[in-house]
Design an enzyme around this catalytic site. Sequence first.
Site: not given
Length: 308
Positions: A135, A138-139
């Site tokens: 992701c 997300c990261d």
Amino acid sequence: MAELYDVIVIGAGPGGLTAAIYLARGGLKTVVLERLLPGGQVITTTQVENYPGFPEGIYGPELMAKFERQVRLLGVEIKAPFEVKQIIDGKNRKIVKSETEKLEAKALIIATGARYKRLGVPGEERLIGKGVSYCGTCDAPFFRNLEVAVVGGGDAALIEALHITKFASKVFLIHRRDQLRAEKILQEKAFKNEKIEFVWNTVVKEIKGENKVEGLILENVKNGKTHELKIEGCFIFVGMQPNSELVKDLVEIDEGGYIVTDSYCRTSVAGIFAVGDVRNTPFKQIVIAAGDGAIGALSAERYLSEQF
């Protein structure tokens, strides 16, 4: 005694939430069960540019928040988090169990979606959360000013690679072929992005590192030569795996693990329908999942009117 619904929808992505909208408008008592947060995979997406009605694009979580709000305004109950442990096809009843609850319905819509596939190479599982990610949304901020790799050549790989360039100093896009599978508009954006370097005809053989990702062992599929690429993050987008484990012994599943349905989203079991990425649809898109949700809901409504 378990509470009885007309329809239970399992999964709160675009397909499940659209189904809930149609079911509610049809006057059917409906509950949506979601293992994590409402929104499905879309809440891990940055800019959605191909959903009708948003010509400037829309942030993925914002789009799904609108879906969820519409469902709740119609009075539909969303139970989240709710992890389904068992589904039973009883006589005139579909029984859904978690660790602590038991729900019953006359019909069931499976909208559990799909998850990202693993590469299955040494170091991958051990380094998840330590530089290996599925992701970018997300990261990516964790890799500010660092060099990273993105593995894949489809829409997801390019969307995420483009997003990651907002943070990383360089993105190596590794693809096993010599051309991409992604939409042309995404390809054009990627080719123009100076931070993205393409590594063609190449596969990952190993992810190196002890406590964090330190590099990749790469193999050229044309000549078999290997070399190490020093990077500090590896984002993997090599396809999807359907979340069909709950019903693999209940309804017909194809060789890829997808639920087999007809054009009405009916499965091999009467009263059980499947919509979105978990079914054997040829394309995985938000608008297609939403369309499936409408079809599944209308089919369920017809089924209930004929059977009860």
